[in-house]
Design a protein around this motif. Structure first.
Motif, PDB file in Angstrom:
ATOM      1  N   ARG A  70       0.911  -1.118   0.058  1.00 53.31           N
ATOM      2  CA  ARG A  70       0.139  -0.003  -0.039  1.00 53.31           C
ATOM      3  C   ARG A  70       0.863   1.199   0.291  1.00 53.31           C
ATOM      4  N   LEU A  71       1.811   1.568   0.931  1.00 53.77           N
ATOM      5  CA  LEU A  71       2.660   2.565   0.837  1.00 53.77           C
ATOM      6  C   LEU A  71       3.295   2.498  -0.340  1.00 53.77           C
TER       7      LEU A  71
ATOM      8  N   TYR B 156       1.114   3.936  -2.928  1.00 51.23           N
ATOM      9  CA  TYR B 156       0.415   5.447  -2.772  1.00 51.23           C
ATOM     10  C   TYR B 156       1.803   6.345  -3.037  1.00 51.23           C
ATOM     11  N   LEU B 157       3.136   5.958  -2.630  1.00 50.21           N
ATOM     12  CA  LEU B 157       4.218   6.850  -2.831  1.00 50.21           C
ATOM     13  C   LEU B 157       4.367   7.034  -4.365  1.00 50.21           C
TER      14      LEU B 157
ATOM     15  N   SER C  14       0.938   9.092  -5.847  1.00 57.12           N
ATOM     16  CA  SER C  14       0.870  10.649  -5.103  1.00 57.12           C
ATOM     17  C   SER C  14       1.845  11.599  -5.873  1.00 57.12           C
TER      18      SER C  14
ATOM     19  N   LEU D 106       1.008  10.207   6.054  1.00 59.46           N
ATOM     20  CA  LEU D 106       1.348   9.183   4.917  1.00 59.46           C
ATOM     21  C   LEU D 106       0.747   7.941   4.898  1.00 59.46           C
TER      22      LEU D 106
ATOM     23  N   ARG E 223      -3.077   7.951   4.696  1.00 64.10           N
ATOM     24  CA  ARG E 223      -3.456   8.155   3.216  1.00 64.10           C
ATOM     25  C   ARG E 223      -3.351   6.695   2.401  1.00 64.10           C
ATOM     26  N   ALA E 224      -2.256   5.953   2.847  1.00 66.63           N
ATOM     27  CA  ALA E 224      -1.976   4.722   2.019  1.00 66.63           C
ATOM     28  C   ALA E 224      -2.849   3.847   2.363  1.00 66.63           C
TER      29      ALA E 224
ATOM     30  N   LYS F  91      -6.494   4.989   0.816  1.00 67.11           N
ATOM     31  CA  LYS F  91      -6.903   5.089  -0.324  1.00 67.11           C
ATOM     32  C   LYS F  91      -6.403   3.857  -1.325  1.00 67.11           C
ATOM     33  N   ILE F  92      -5.286   3.345  -0.827  1.00 66.55           N
ATOM     34  CA  ILE F  92      -5.045   1.955  -1.622  1.00 66.55           C
ATOM     35  C   ILE F  92      -5.508   0.564  -1.129  1.00 66.55           C
TER      36      ILE F  92
END
Length: 113
Positions: free
Chosen positions: A56-57, A60-61, A64, A99, A102-103, A106-107
């Protein structure tokens, strides 16, 4: 990534930016090269919930920074992807807590195809 943003996935593929090139060390070290606060929080969640936080992170990175990838010149795209580890925060996620939040929200990572 292809499911979440096919256009960005195609751009990176066309420019020869394979996720193995920039994300291998993220996954291998569970983000140990990122800022300490972020690494500690990611590792804590990893121990509690497993590897989904890593995916996920990472997604997202990359997602984004979609606008930055599309604006970048060909030779800058790989550098942009690699530099995320030294500058992971954005205006929408200015610290580790936001962060990760959101990850996670959103993911969505599923095994369904």
């Amino acid at each position: 990534m292809r499911k979440l943003d096919p256009k960005l996935a195609n751009l990176l593929l066309e420019k020869g930016v394979d996720p193995v090139i920039y994300a291998f060390r993220w996954f291998q070290g569970r983000f140990y090269e990122f800022p300490k606060e972020l690494f500690i929080r990611v590792f804590d969640i990893f121990l509690l919930e497993g590897k989904k936080i890593i995916y996920r992170l990472a997604l997202y990175l990359i997602l984004s920074r979609r606008k930055e990838f599309f604006k970048a010149k060909d030779e800058e795209i790989l550098t942009l992807a690699r530099d995320i580890r030294s500058k992971p925060y954005t205006n929408e996620a200015p610290n580790a807590r936001k962060l990760i939040d959101r990850a996670i929200h959103k993911i969505r990572v599923t095994r369904k195809k």
